[in-house]
Design a protein around this motif. Structure first.
Motif, PDB file in Angstrom:
ATOM      1  N   PRO A 213      69.658  35.070  42.453  1.00 37.47           N
ATOM      2  CA  PRO A 213      69.037  34.931  43.782  1.00 37.47           C
ATOM      3  C   PRO A 213      67.691  35.621  43.986  1.00 37.47           C
ATOM      4  O   PRO A 213      67.542  36.514  44.802  1.00 37.47           O
ATOM      5  CB  PRO A 213      70.098  35.527  44.708  1.00 37.47           C
ATOM      6  CG  PRO A 213      70.807  36.537  43.869  1.00 37.47           C
ATOM      7  CD  PRO A 213      70.825  35.974  42.486  1.00 37.47           C
ATOM      8  N   SER A 214      66.713  35.200  43.230  1.00 36.57           N
ATOM      9  CA  SER A 214      65.345  35.658  43.456  1.00 36.57           C
ATOM     10  C   SER A 214      64.402  34.503  43.178  1.00 36.57           C
ATOM     11  O   SER A 214      64.703  33.628  42.348  1.00 36.57           O
ATOM     12  CB  SER A 214      65.008  36.855  42.552  1.00 36.57           C
ATOM     13  OG  SER A 214      65.084  36.490  41.189  1.00 36.57           O
ATOM     14  N   LEU A 215      63.279  34.496  43.862  1.00 34.69           N
ATOM     15  CA  LEU A 215      62.364  33.358  43.783  1.00 34.69           C
ATOM     16  C   LEU A 215      60.921  33.839  43.745  1.00 34.69           C
ATOM     17  O   LEU A 215      60.478  34.578  44.627  1.00 34.69           O
ATOM     18  CB  LEU A 215      62.590  32.442  44.984  1.00 34.69           C
ATOM     19  CG  LEU A 215      61.730  31.189  45.108  1.00 34.69           C
ATOM     20  CD1 LEU A 215      61.891  30.296  43.894  1.00 34.69           C
ATOM     21  CD2 LEU A 215      62.103  30.431  46.391  1.00 34.69           C
ATOM     22  N   THR A 216      60.194  33.440  42.697  1.00 32.96           N
ATOM     23  CA  THR A 216      58.768  33.740  42.546  1.00 32.96           C
ATOM     24  C   THR A 216      58.055  32.475  42.064  1.00 32.96           C
ATOM     25  O   THR A 216      58.715  31.507  41.649  1.00 32.96           O
ATOM     26  CB  THR A 216      58.528  34.875  41.526  1.00 32.96           C
ATOM     27  OG1 THR A 216      58.871  34.388  40.207  1.00 32.96           O
ATOM     28  CG2 THR A 216      59.360  36.114  41.851  1.00 32.96           C
ATOM     29  N   PRO A 217      56.715  32.466  42.073  1.00 31.67           N
ATOM     30  CA  PRO A 217      55.993  31.283  41.587  1.00 31.67           C
ATOM     31  C   PRO A 217      56.232  30.960  40.110  1.00 31.67           C
ATOM     32  O   PRO A 217      55.910  29.856  39.665  1.00 31.67           O
ATOM     33  CB  PRO A 217      54.527  31.653  41.839  1.00 31.67           C
ATOM     34  CG  PRO A 217      54.580  32.572  43.015  1.00 31.67           C
ATOM     35  CD  PRO A 217      55.811  33.393  42.791  1.00 31.67           C
ATOM     36  N   THR A 218      56.788  31.897  39.346  1.00 32.39           N
ATOM     37  CA  THR A 218      57.045  31.644  37.922  1.00 32.39           C
ATOM     38  C   THR A 218      58.544  31.449  37.640  1.00 32.39           C
ATOM     39  O   THR A 218      58.958  31.458  36.485  1.00 32.39           O
ATOM     40  CB  THR A 218      56.511  32.803  37.064  1.00 32.39           C
ATOM     41  OG1 THR A 218      57.124  34.033  37.481  1.00 32.39           O
ATOM     42  CG2 THR A 218      55.007  32.929  37.178  1.00 32.39           C
ATOM     43  N   THR A 219      59.325  31.274  38.691  1.00 36.74           N
ATOM     44  CA  THR A 219      60.777  31.154  38.527  1.00 36.74           C
ATOM     45  C   THR A 219      61.176  30.064  37.545  1.00 36.74           C
ATOM     46  O   THR A 219      62.108  30.244  36.753  1.00 36.74           O
ATOM     47  CB  THR A 219      61.436  30.885  39.896  1.00 36.74           C
ATOM     48  OG1 THR A 219      61.397  32.087  40.672  1.00 36.74           O
ATOM     49  CG2 THR A 219      62.887  30.453  39.744  1.00 36.74           C
ATOM     50  N   GLY A 220      60.497  28.937  37.575  1.00 42.76           N
ATOM     51  CA  GLY A 220      60.903  27.812  36.733  1.00 42.76           C
ATOM     52  C   GLY A 220      60.332  27.814  35.333  1.00 42.76           C
ATOM     53  O   GLY A 220      60.708  26.966  34.516  1.00 42.76           O
ATOM     54  N   ALA A 221      59.439  28.769  35.026  1.00 48.12           N
ATOM     55  CA  ALA A 221      58.724  28.728  33.748  1.00 48.12           C
ATOM     56  C   ALA A 221      59.657  28.886  32.545  1.00 48.12           C
ATOM     57  O   ALA A 221      59.745  28.002  31.686  1.00 48.12           O
ATOM     58  CB  ALA A 221      57.629  29.788  33.733  1.00 48.12           C
ATOM     59  N   MET A 222      60.356  30.027  32.454  1.00 48.75           N
ATOM     60  CA  MET A 222      61.219  30.266  31.301  1.00 48.75           C
ATOM     61  C   MET A 222      62.432  29.333  31.264  1.00 48.75           C
ATOM     62  O   MET A 222      62.753  28.804  30.193  1.00 48.75           O
ATOM     63  CB  MET A 222      61.659  31.728  31.275  1.00 48.75           C
ATOM     64  CG  MET A 222      62.470  32.105  30.025  1.00 48.75           C
ATOM     65  SD  MET A 222      61.627  31.697  28.457  1.00 48.75           S
ATOM     66  CE  MET A 222      60.370  32.981  28.413  1.00 48.75           C
ATOM     67  N   PRO A 223      63.125  29.098  32.396  1.00 48.36           N
ATOM     68  CA  PRO A 223      64.204  28.100  32.341  1.00 48.36           C
ATOM     69  C   PRO A 223      63.715  26.726  31.893  1.00 48.36           C
ATOM     70  O   PRO A 223      64.430  26.006  31.190  1.00 48.36           O
ATOM     71  CB  PRO A 223      64.715  28.059  33.788  1.00 48.36           C
ATOM     72  CG  PRO A 223      64.394  29.393  34.332  1.00 48.36           C
ATOM     73  CD  PRO A 223      63.079  29.766  33.708  1.00 48.36           C
ATOM     74  N   GLY A 224      62.493  26.371  32.284  1.00 52.10           N
ATOM     75  CA  GLY A 224      61.934  25.091  31.865  1.00 52.10           C
ATOM     76  C   GLY A 224      61.732  25.034  30.358  1.00 52.10           C
ATOM     77  O   GLY A 224      62.046  24.029  29.712  1.00 52.10           O
ATOM     78  N   ILE A 225      61.222  26.115  29.789  1.00 51.07           N
ATOM     79  CA  ILE A 225      61.010  26.172  28.339  1.00 51.07           C
ATOM     80  C   ILE A 225      62.347  26.103  27.608  1.00 51.07           C
ATOM     81  O   ILE A 225      62.511  25.379  26.619  1.00 51.07           O
ATOM     82  CB  ILE A 225      60.249  27.455  27.949  1.00 51.07           C
ATOM     83  CG1 ILE A 225      58.813  27.393  28.488  1.00 51.07           C
ATOM     84  CG2 ILE A 225      60.228  27.645  26.432  1.00 51.07           C
ATOM     85  CD1 ILE A 225      58.041  28.686  28.328  1.00 51.07           C
ATOM     86  N   LYS A 226      63.334  26.863  28.097  1.00 46.36           N
ATOM     87  CA  LYS A 226      64.647  26.877  27.442  1.00 46.36           C
ATOM     88  C   LYS A 226      65.345  25.525  27.572  1.00 46.36           C
ATOM     89  O   LYS A 226      66.046  25.087  26.653  1.00 46.36           O
ATOM     90  CB  LYS A 226      65.507  27.995  28.028  1.00 46.36           C
ATOM     91  CG  LYS A 226      65.039  29.380  27.626  1.00 46.36           C
ATOM     92  CD  LYS A 226      65.901  30.473  28.244  1.00 46.36           C
ATOM     93  CE  LYS A 226      65.419  31.849  27.814  1.00 46.36           C
ATOM     94  NZ  LYS A 226      66.194  32.937  28.476  1.00 46.36           N
ATOM     95  N   ALA A 227      65.148  24.857  28.700  1.00 50.51           N
ATOM     96  CA  ALA A 227      65.728  23.526  28.864  1.00 50.51           C
ATOM     97  C   ALA A 227      65.078  22.533  27.902  1.00 50.51           C
ATOM     98  O   ALA A 227      65.753  21.635  27.379  1.00 50.51           O
ATOM     99  CB  ALA A 227      65.563  23.051  30.306  1.00 50.51           C
ATOM    100  N   PHE A 228      63.775  22.699  27.660  1.00 50.44           N
ATOM    101  CA  PHE A 228      63.103  21.855  26.666  1.00 50.44           C
ATOM    102  C   PHE A 228      63.691  22.105  25.285  1.00 50.44           C
ATOM    103  O   PHE A 228      63.942  21.160  24.520  1.00 50.44           O
ATOM    104  CB  PHE A 228      61.599  22.132  26.674  1.00 50.44           C
ATOM    105  CG  PHE A 228      60.865  21.486  25.533  1.00 50.44           C
ATOM    106  CD1 PHE A 228      60.704  20.116  25.489  1.00 50.44           C
ATOM    107  CD2 PHE A 228      60.353  22.251  24.491  1.00 50.44           C
ATOM    108  CE1 PHE A 228      60.044  19.506  24.429  1.00 50.44           C
ATOM    109  CE2 PHE A 228      59.696  21.663  23.435  1.00 50.44           C
ATOM    110  CZ  PHE A 228      59.525  20.285  23.397  1.00 50.44           C
ATOM    111  N   VAL A 229      63.929  23.375  24.970  1.00 49.02           N
ATOM    112  CA  VAL A 229      64.573  23.729  23.696  1.00 49.02           C
ATOM    113  C   VAL A 229      65.944  23.071  23.607  1.00 49.02           C
ATOM    114  O   VAL A 229      66.331  22.526  22.566  1.00 49.02           O
ATOM    115  CB  VAL A 229      64.694  25.265  23.556  1.00 49.02           C
ATOM    116  CG1 VAL A 229      65.563  25.640  22.358  1.00 49.02           C
ATOM    117  CG2 VAL A 229      63.318  25.897  23.424  1.00 49.02           C
TER     118      VAL A 229
END
Length: 293
Positions: A213-229
């Motif tokens: 439960p935290s939200l920043t402008p970079t919240t989706g960056a690492m999950p996005g990379i890991k989802a691509f992996v």
């Protein structure tokens, strides 16, 4: 926490990765493009839910739907403006554009919402499940996330195999020129693909920020990379592959944090990608594509 607790938490995290990975794998499978801005659409979706729920007082379910609609439109606009002109461009040009779109979304979010971390209210207002006389407690977020992932997989599979638009997607993924000759609107089909992926990104954003439960402008960056992996491990272009890759990655990451090192968990996750590509370059369920000469 017991091994089962870590495993179930990893399954929940993997379900989020799987939902995100579906967006990558569908876009690549049909448009043959890697949309690296996909992770940032997750962030946008989460911010929309935050605004609708916390500032406008809108019902949780309606907030998620409205966020999904917003992200759907955003995804289609990004496809029209940024990716459509690059369909015949080199992969490097597409990659640079995708990174540029990603940074644009992050900086716009930074400008609008600021850098301070927002406390995200979970969209799942249910009590945790207690089993074995309280020895095993499973959060409601974990249960709902796993169920939603399974439901999405079933609906998406049925959509692809049983509907006219789904069959059009299969045709476009096989051969765009032949699909055009068959009367299929390739532009419309690709737009629908981006729309579906972006809507799923909004759902993933709601689930991700409910679990963490935290939200920043970079919240989706690492999950996005890991989802691509995850999509690559499962076999990018394969919907079941995205599901399997996401679950494997989430479980591995959580167990690595629990039993090896939280600092090394990311390295272990990316090492798995290298191992899979060395053993099976197309991924677990990926298929070799023979190029005609």
């Amino acid at each position: 926490m017991s091994f089962l607790s870590y495993f179930l938490s990893g399954l929940s995290l993997g379900s989020i990765y799987a939902i995100i990975a579906l967006g990558y794998t569908m876009v690549y499978g049909i448009a043959k493009m890697l949309n690296f801005a996909h992770g940032d659409i997750i962030m946008v979706g989460a911010y929309m839910i935050f605004i609708f729920m916390n500032q406008l007082g809108i019902n949780t379910f309606l907030a998620i739907i409205l966020s999904g609609i917003f992200c759907t439109i955003l995804g289609m606009v990004i496809e029209k403006v940024a990716y459509k002109p690059l369909r015949n461009a080199t992969p490097l040009s597409v990659l640079i554009t995708a990174i540029g779109v990603s940074y644009l979304l992050q900086n716009l979010a930074l400008l609008i919402f600021g850098a301070n971390t927002k406390a995200f209210t979970s969209v799942i207002a249910l009590k945790p499940l207690s089993l074995f006389d309280g020895k095993l407690i499973i959060s409601a977020e974990s249960i709902i996330t796993i169920l939603i992932c399974i439901i999405i997989m079933v609906i998406l599979t049925l959509f692809i195999n049983k509907t006219k638009n789904g069959q059009a997607m299969i045709a476009v993924s096989e051969d765009k020129s032949a699909a055009t000759l068959m009367g299929i609107n390739v532009n419309k089909t690709i737009s629908i693909t981006f729309a579906i992926g972006s809507f799923l990104a909004a759902i993933a954003g709601a689930l991700l920020c409910s679990a963490y439960p935290s939200l920043t402008p970079t919240t989706g960056a690492m999950p996005g990379i890991k989802a691509f992996v995850a999509a690559v491990i499962g076999g990018i272009g394969s919907i079941p592959g995205a599901f399997i890759g996401g679950l494997v990655l989430g479980i591995l990451e959580n167990l690595s944090k629990a039993y090896i090192s939280s600092q090394l968990s990311d390295a272990i996750v990316f090492s798995l990608l290298i191992i899979v590509l060395l053993v099976k370059p197309t991924g677990i369920l990926g298929k070799n594509q023979n190029e005609k000469v």
